[in-house]
Each structure stands twice: as C-alpha cells, then as structure tokens.
Design a protein around this motif. Structure first.
Motif, PDB file in Angstrom:
ATOM      1  N   LYS A 196       0.830  -1.212   0.000  1.00  0.00           N
ATOM      2  CA  LYS A 196       0.000   0.000   0.000  1.00  0.00           C
ATOM      3  C   LYS A 196       0.863   1.260   0.000  1.00  0.00           C
ATOM      4  N   MET A 197       1.940   1.239   0.784  1.00  0.00           N
ATOM      5  CA  MET A 197       2.841   2.393   0.820  1.00  0.00           C
ATOM      6  C   MET A 197       3.494   2.609  -0.531  1.00  0.00           C
ATOM      7  N   TRP A 198       3.965   1.500  -1.123  1.00  0.00           N
ATOM      8  CA  TRP A 198       4.600   1.596  -2.441  1.00  0.00           C
ATOM      9  C   TRP A 198       3.621   2.136  -3.474  1.00  0.00           C
ATOM     10  N   LEU A 199       2.395   1.605  -3.474  1.00  0.00           N
ATOM     11  CA  LEU A 199       1.383   2.051  -4.438  1.00  0.00           C
ATOM     12  C   LEU A 199       1.028   3.515  -4.235  1.00  0.00           C
ATOM     13  N   MET A 200       0.982   3.959  -2.987  1.00  0.00           N
ATOM     14  CA  MET A 200       0.661   5.359  -2.700  1.00  0.00           C
ATOM     15  C   MET A 200       1.699   6.289  -3.326  1.00  0.00           C
ATOM     16  N   PHE A 201       2.990   5.977  -3.115  1.00  0.00           N
ATOM     17  CA  PHE A 201       4.052   6.813  -3.686  1.00  0.00           C
ATOM     18  C   PHE A 201       4.117   6.672  -5.201  1.00  0.00           C
ATOM     19  N   LEU A 202       3.912   5.447  -5.689  1.00  0.00           N
ATOM     20  CA  LEU A 202       3.969   5.195  -7.129  1.00  0.00           C
ATOM     21  C   LEU A 202       2.861   5.945  -7.859  1.00  0.00           C
ATOM     22  N   ILE A 203       1.636   5.810  -7.379  1.00  0.00           N
ATOM     23  CA  ILE A 203       0.495   6.466  -8.029  1.00  0.00           C
ATOM     24  C   ILE A 203       0.626   7.982  -7.956  1.00  0.00           C
ATOM     25  N   SER A 204       1.079   8.491  -6.812  1.00  0.00           N
ATOM     26  CA  SER A 204       1.251   9.937  -6.647  1.00  0.00           C
ATOM     27  C   SER A 204       2.295  10.483  -7.621  1.00  0.00           C
ATOM     28  N   SER A 205       3.440   9.798  -7.690  1.00  0.00           N
ATOM     29  CA  SER A 205       4.521  10.273  -8.569  1.00  0.00           C
ATOM     30  C   SER A 205       4.136  10.171 -10.034  1.00  0.00           C
ATOM     31  N   GLN A 206       3.495   9.061 -10.401  1.00  0.00           N
ATOM     32  CA  GLN A 206       3.134   8.874 -11.811  1.00  0.00           C
ATOM     33  C   GLN A 206       1.975   9.761 -12.243  1.00  0.00           C
ATOM     34  N   THR A 207       1.125  10.152 -11.297  1.00  0.00           N
ATOM     35  CA  THR A 207       0.054  11.099 -11.613  1.00  0.00           C
ATOM     36  C   THR A 207       0.652  12.452 -11.973  1.00  0.00           C
ATOM     37  N   ILE A 208       1.632  12.883 -11.173  1.00  0.00           N
ATOM     38  CA  ILE A 208       2.317  14.143 -11.463  1.00  0.00           C
ATOM     39  C   ILE A 208       3.059  14.035 -12.797  1.00  0.00           C
ATOM     40  N   TYR A 209       3.717  12.894 -13.012  1.00  0.00           N
ATOM     41  CA  TYR A 209       4.453  12.673 -14.263  1.00  0.00           C
ATOM     42  C   TYR A 209       3.516  12.733 -15.462  1.00  0.00           C
ATOM     43  N   LEU A 210       2.312  12.162 -15.309  1.00  0.00           N
ATOM     44  CA  LEU A 210       1.328  12.161 -16.389  1.00  0.00           C
ATOM     45  C   LEU A 210       0.858  13.581 -16.697  1.00  0.00           C
ATOM     46  N   VAL A 211       0.641  14.364 -15.643  1.00  0.00           N
ATOM     47  CA  VAL A 211       0.230  15.761 -15.836  1.00  0.00           C
ATOM     48  C   VAL A 211       1.316  16.533 -16.584  1.00  0.00           C
TER      49      VAL A 211
ATOM     50  N   LEU B  34       5.589  21.511 -10.329  1.00  0.00           N
ATOM     51  CA  LEU B  34       5.200  20.101 -10.380  1.00  0.00           C
ATOM     52  C   LEU B  34       6.416  19.217 -10.133  1.00  0.00           C
ATOM     53  N   ASP B  35       7.544  19.625 -10.707  1.00  0.00           N
ATOM     54  CA  ASP B  35       8.771  18.840 -10.569  1.00  0.00           C
ATOM     55  C   ASP B  35       9.426  19.032  -9.202  1.00  0.00           C
ATOM     56  N   PHE B  36       8.811  19.836  -8.351  1.00  0.00           N
ATOM     57  CA  PHE B  36       9.279  19.959  -6.978  1.00  0.00           C
ATOM     58  C   PHE B  36       8.827  18.751  -6.153  1.00  0.00           C
TER      59      PHE B  36
END
Length: 202
Positions: free
Chosen positions: A11-26, A79-81
């Motif tokens: 769950k922790m990994w998915l939380m960071f992964l989804i958060s980072s990739q959402t920003i990356y997608l934006v 965003l890249d911050f």
C-alpha cells in the motif's frame, strides 16, 4: 531509513507510485507539450536523458516564448518539486518489497536490506532525487538568464540531468535483474525438489 524499509507495505509503495506517476502524467500531457510548442518543437531540459549542449540550451532559451517561460517557471518546475521525492520513495519501497519477495521465493538470506550491495542500490534513487532538484534549480537560473546564460550553468545542469538519468536507469535495471534471478532461482529449486521426490517414489 534502511530499518524502516523492512516494514514497507505494498500500500505504501502504491501510494508513492500512483502519486509520482500522476504528477508525471500531468507533466507529460499538459506542461511539457505546452513548453515544447512555445519553444518551436525543442524538448525541455528535464526530459533529455543524454543531456544537452550549450548551443542547444541557447537555442531553446532563444526560441522559448514569454508564455513558455511562464509555463516552465510557474507550472513545470513547481510540479517537478514534488515528483523527485515521491519517485525516490516509490523506488526505495519497491526495493524493500523486492528483497522480501526474493527471500520468499528462494529462502536465501544472501541479499539483505543491510548488505553492501543493497545500500549501493538504495543510494541510486537518492542520487537521482538530489540531482533532479539541483537540475531544477539550475534550470530556473537558466530561465532567468534566458539566452545570455553562462556556459558553466548549462554544463552543470547538463551534468545533473545525465547523472539523474543514469542513476534512475541503473536502479530499475538492477531491480529487474534481481526479480528475474529470484524467479529463476525459485524455478530451479522447485524442479530440484520435484526431481528428488520423483527419485524417492520411483
């Protein structure tokens, strides 16, 4: 920090992964295409893994419109911050889970979270994160200078961009190799058990 990785969860990994990739997608679908358009088709500094020359930097900064400067400064860089930290945490959690996965498959303790090899691998996401932040700072400086940017600033930014890309690529390459080797070791171990069992009953 290393001790905390022993208790990392999916769950922790998915939380960071989804958060980072959402920003990356934006960034990939919104800010980066806008900047590229305002720079006459030239790619931004952040997404050039092989780096860029002083000539390219001056050309990019010369072509970049006022709107492009605003988007780069007030949208892309903010965003890249957040992205480097979240991406680093996702990588660290991934490796912690990978170590536990390897132990579960192979039953061996050769690869541990405290081993020298693990510490080296875990340093890669941290190096990438630090270089990403330093790269962003220098990009902001370059945008401030615009086409009158000093060579030293460009060369330093280029070095951090290349180092960031190399550290990231090396980390995920090693993670994939460890995963594959763990699976191969598990298959061999399983076949050996089946062979012994077949010999015994035979």
């Amino acid at each position: 920090m290393i001790r905390k990785l022993e208790g990392v969860t999916i769950k922790m990994w998915l939380m960071f992964l989804i958060s980072s990739q959402t920003i990356y997608l934006v960034m990939q679908t919104h800010s980066i295409p806008m900047i590229v358009k305002e720079a006459g088709g030239l790619m931004i500094f952040d997404v050039k893994p092989l780096g860029y020359s002083f000539t390219y930097a001056v050309k990019f900064l010369t072509r970049l419109s006022e709107e492009g400067y605003n988007v780069y400064t007030h949208v892309q860089l903010p965003l890249d911050f957040f992205f480097p930290l979240l991406n680093c945490l996702a990588g660290l959690c991934l490796f912690g889970l990978l170590i536990r996965f390897s132990h579960k498959l192979t039953g061996k303790s050769a690869l541990t979270i405290h081993s020298s090899f693990s510490k080296i691998v875990l340093s890669l996401p941290l190096i990438a994160m630090i270089c990403d932040y330093l790269e962003n700072i220098l990009i902001l400086v370059m945008l401030t200078y615009q086409s009158a940017v000093p060579r030293g600033i460009v060369y330093a930014g280029n070095a951090f961009t290349i180092t960031k890309s190399m550290a990231t690529s090396l980390f995920y390459s090693l993670a994939i190799i460890i995963f594959i080797l763990s699976c191969v070791s598990w298959i061999k171990k399983r076949r050996k058990k089946e062979s012994i069992r077949g010999t015994f009953w035979g």
